[in-house]
Design a protein around this motif. Structure first.
Motif, PDB file in Angstrom:
ATOM      1  N   VAL A  63      74.302 -75.564  50.079  1.00  0.00           N
ATOM      2  CA  VAL A  63      74.027 -74.174  50.486  1.00  0.00           C
ATOM      3  C   VAL A  63      75.336 -73.444  50.800  1.00  0.00           C
ATOM      4  O   VAL A  63      75.543 -72.300  50.391  1.00  0.00           O
ATOM      5  CB  VAL A  63      73.074 -74.125  51.710  1.00  0.00           C
TER       6      VAL A  63
ATOM      7  N   ALA B 265      78.269 -74.152  49.545  1.00  0.00           N
ATOM      8  CA  ALA B 265      78.949 -73.918  48.268  1.00  0.00           C
ATOM      9  C   ALA B 265      78.320 -72.728  47.556  1.00  0.00           C
ATOM     10  O   ALA B 265      79.019 -71.853  47.037  1.00  0.00           O
ATOM     11  CB  ALA B 265      78.869 -75.171  47.397  1.00  0.00           C
ATOM     12  N   ALA B 266      76.994 -72.683  47.561  1.00  0.00           N
ATOM     13  CA  ALA B 266      76.306 -71.574  46.898  1.00  0.00           C
ATOM     14  C   ALA B 266      76.678 -70.247  47.558  1.00  0.00           C
ATOM     15  O   ALA B 266      76.872 -69.244  46.874  1.00  0.00           O
ATOM     16  CB  ALA B 266      74.793 -71.794  46.951  1.00  0.00           C
TER      17      ALA B 266
ATOM     18  N   ILE C 217      80.116 -69.153  46.344  1.00  0.00           N
ATOM     19  CA  ILE C 217      80.061 -68.672  44.964  1.00  0.00           C
ATOM     20  C   ILE C 217      79.384 -67.296  44.946  1.00  0.00           C
ATOM     21  O   ILE C 217      79.812 -66.384  44.250  1.00  0.00           O
ATOM     22  CB  ILE C 217      79.286 -69.672  44.072  1.00  0.00           C
ATOM     23  N   TRP C 218      78.350 -67.173  45.738  1.00  0.00           N
ATOM     24  CA  TRP C 218      77.609 -65.907  45.824  1.00  0.00           C
ATOM     25  C   TRP C 218      78.539 -64.762  46.245  1.00  0.00           C
ATOM     26  O   TRP C 218      78.517 -63.672  45.658  1.00  0.00           O
ATOM     27  CB  TRP C 218      76.454 -66.099  46.824  1.00  0.00           C
TER      28      TRP C 218
ATOM     29  N   ASP D 286      81.827 -64.760  45.875  1.00  0.00           N
ATOM     30  CA  ASP D 286      82.761 -64.568  44.756  1.00  0.00           C
ATOM     31  C   ASP D 286      82.156 -63.717  43.646  1.00  0.00           C
ATOM     32  O   ASP D 286      82.873 -62.998  42.947  1.00  0.00           O
ATOM     33  CB  ASP D 286      83.113 -65.930  44.120  1.00  0.00           C
ATOM     34  N   GLU D 287      80.856 -63.883  43.458  1.00  0.00           N
ATOM     35  CA  GLU D 287      80.196 -63.198  42.336  1.00  0.00           C
ATOM     36  C   GLU D 287      79.653 -61.836  42.759  1.00  0.00           C
ATOM     37  O   GLU D 287      78.720 -61.313  42.138  1.00  0.00           O
ATOM     38  CB  GLU D 287      79.041 -64.059  41.796  1.00  0.00           C
TER      39      GLU D 287
ATOM     40  N   GLN E  95      75.750 -61.752  43.781  1.00  0.00           N
ATOM     41  CA  GLN E  95      74.749 -61.950  42.730  1.00  0.00           C
ATOM     42  C   GLN E  95      74.433 -63.433  42.639  1.00  0.00           C
ATOM     43  O   GLN E  95      75.337 -64.242  42.764  1.00  0.00           O
ATOM     44  CB  GLN E  95      75.275 -61.455  41.382  1.00  0.00           C
ATOM     45  N   PRO E  96      73.191 -63.860  42.392  1.00  0.00           N
ATOM     46  CA  PRO E  96      71.981 -63.047  42.306  1.00  0.00           C
ATOM     47  C   PRO E  96      71.615 -62.431  43.656  1.00  0.00           C
ATOM     48  O   PRO E  96      72.185 -62.835  44.658  1.00  0.00           O
ATOM     49  CB  PRO E  96      70.928 -64.086  41.879  1.00  0.00           C
TER      50      PRO E  96
ATOM     51  N   GLU F 144      66.531 -63.821  45.689  1.00  0.00           N
ATOM     52  CA  GLU F 144      66.426 -64.813  44.623  1.00  0.00           C
ATOM     53  C   GLU F 144      67.196 -66.079  45.007  1.00  0.00           C
ATOM     54  O   GLU F 144      66.711 -67.199  44.812  1.00  0.00           O
ATOM     55  CB  GLU F 144      66.972 -64.231  43.309  1.00  0.00           C
ATOM     56  N   LEU F 145      68.394 -65.883  45.552  1.00  0.00           N
ATOM     57  CA  LEU F 145      69.194 -67.037  45.976  1.00  0.00           C
ATOM     58  C   LEU F 145      68.428 -67.845  47.023  1.00  0.00           C
ATOM     59  O   LEU F 145      68.357 -69.076  46.957  1.00  0.00           O
ATOM     60  CB  LEU F 145      70.539 -66.555  46.544  1.00  0.00           C
TER      61      LEU F 145
ATOM     62  N   ARG G 291      73.949 -68.677  36.796  1.00  0.00           N
ATOM     63  CA  ARG G 291      73.018 -69.595  37.449  1.00  0.00           C
ATOM     64  C   ARG G 291      73.354 -71.052  37.134  1.00  0.00           C
ATOM     65  O   ARG G 291      73.304 -71.919  38.003  1.00  0.00           O
ATOM     66  CB  ARG G 291      71.576 -69.263  37.071  1.00  0.00           C
TER      67      ARG G 291
ATOM     68  N   MET H 225      76.569 -71.953  39.027  1.00  0.00           N
ATOM     69  CA  MET H 225      76.317 -72.186  40.443  1.00  0.00           C
ATOM     70  C   MET H 225      75.638 -73.541  40.649  1.00  0.00           C
ATOM     71  O   MET H 225      75.963 -74.287  41.567  1.00  0.00           O
ATOM     72  CB  MET H 225      75.462 -71.057  41.034  1.00  0.00           C
TER      73      MET H 225
ATOM     74  N   MET I  68      77.284 -76.474  42.795  1.00  0.00           N
ATOM     75  CA  MET I  68      76.569 -76.949  43.979  1.00  0.00           C
ATOM     76  C   MET I  68      76.398 -78.467  43.935  1.00  0.00           C
ATOM     77  O   MET I  68      76.563 -79.142  44.939  1.00  0.00           O
ATOM     78  CB  MET I  68      75.170 -76.327  44.046  1.00  0.00           C
TER      79      MET I  68
ATOM     80  N   THR J 242      79.695 -80.179  44.767  1.00  0.00           N
ATOM     81  CA  THR J 242      79.947 -80.151  46.211  1.00  0.00           C
ATOM     82  C   THR J 242      79.044 -81.157  46.933  1.00  0.00           C
ATOM     83  O   THR J 242      79.470 -81.819  47.878  1.00  0.00           O
ATOM     84  CB  THR J 242      79.662 -78.751  46.776  1.00  0.00           C
TER      85      THR J 242
END
Lengths: 217, 217
Positions: free
Chosen positions: A165, A167-168, A171-172, A174-175, A178-179, A183-184, B153, B156, B160, B163
């Motif tokens: 979570v 890590a996500a 990345i989220w 960084d992006e 998005q999404p 949704e994430l 997606r 990610m 994930m 990690t």
């Protein structure tokens, strides 16, 4: 010279109010720039107070301020995990994740700097604060799952998901977020259920939980 | 005064051989104690050479030695990911994980110190080395999956999982390498398949991969 809300610096604040005002100013700066780029001058300017005043509250300077701000953010983050023990389990997880993602979105660069490591402001103390939050998250999950004595496979599964979570979240950010957060969030909840199901094949304790989750949904 | 293999310090080594001998000595020390506890004296003693010689190779001292050792470990770790592009995909992943877990088991404390953060030896340079290994792992996976242009997606999901594998490795070391490496490896492979399946529900690119994996098994 960024526009800022007028700060009632002239009003007499209590020690606690003043401290919290300075920490808020620091956190809002950390949200946009890495900690090593923030000076006490910046914090004073942001809070609309004098530099000596910031030093009076944080005589250890920048590092002390950073750690105090981190501790305050960690406390706020723990509050995100608070969730009444009622209703379906995955719905509770979903609500906690909503609050967590709102926190991540709000603290942005500060959150990244902290978790990415290698920041000059990072020490064994700051790592311990972050680890404390991870442990609190794992304990909350176990408590909602109703597991008082988790075995090693279940513990590893939950800790892996918590790390995933994080890590996500990075990345989220960084992006460009998005999404969309909803949704994430749903995807993370589904990952949680899936990761438990995989462990359930090897671990009776986790298997019992997965059955309970399925009955509960 | 720990027992050690006799080191042929009297033999004339080439510059590269000597450097690599010193890095091996450093890595074997980092495997048992955190980097901040290792002095150049320790490395000299372990390698059976004089302290000035260690300084000649690493004039920047401890930090330079640590970064060079880390770079050497990172190169070794990248080699773990090398796997011929033949046979079922999950079997390839399984073999790469075997090598990875052997590496983790061998480097033990050094691996933990590095990934846990907050070490005094950690800098933005060391973080960049570790991130480089993570990126290499993700690229290897994409290349085996035959995906030249992964969407957000899928990216990610893979990051994930990487990690989560790191987190599992650290817990595994903490738990005295339990469960056995083979069980951990199989469980990680199953987690990989499960996490892709969850993403497949929302992402056509990942869905196509999951179909291909199922046909390939």
């Amino acid at each position: 010279m960024t526009p800022q809300a007028p700060t009632p610096a002239y009003r007499r604040l209590s020690v606690e109010e003043r401290r919290s005002q300075l920490l808020d100013a620091a956190l809002s700066l950390f949200a946009h720039r890495p900690p090593e780029e923030i000076s006490l001058d910046d914090v004073a300017e942001r809070a609309g107070v004098s530099r000596p005043l910031v030093y009076r509250y944080f005589p250890g300077g920048k590092q002390q301020l950073y750690e105090a701000a981190l501790r305050s953010a960690a406390d706020e983050l723990r509050l995100c995990f608070d969730e009444p023990r009622e209703g379906p389990l995955l719905a509770r997880l979903s609500r906690a994740l909503d609050r967590y993602l709102a926190f991540v979105g709000q603290h942005d660069a500060g959150f990244s700097a902290l978790l990415r490591g290698g920041s000059v402001a990072e020490t064994s103390r700051t790592s311990a604060i972050v680890d404390g939050v991870r442990r609190a998250a794992a304990e909350h999950i176990m408590s909602h799952l109703g597991v008082a004595d988790p075995g090693p496979r279940l513990r590893m599964t939950v800790r892996m998901w918590i790390t995933a979570v994080e890590a996500a979240s990075l990345i989220w950010l960084d992006e460009g977020k998005q999404p969309p957060a909803e949704e994430l969030r749903d995807w993370l909840v589904e990952q949680f259920a899936a990761t438990l199901s995989v462990t359930a094949r090897r671990d009776p304790q986790t298997d019992a939980l997965v059955q309970a989750l399925a009955a509960d949904a």
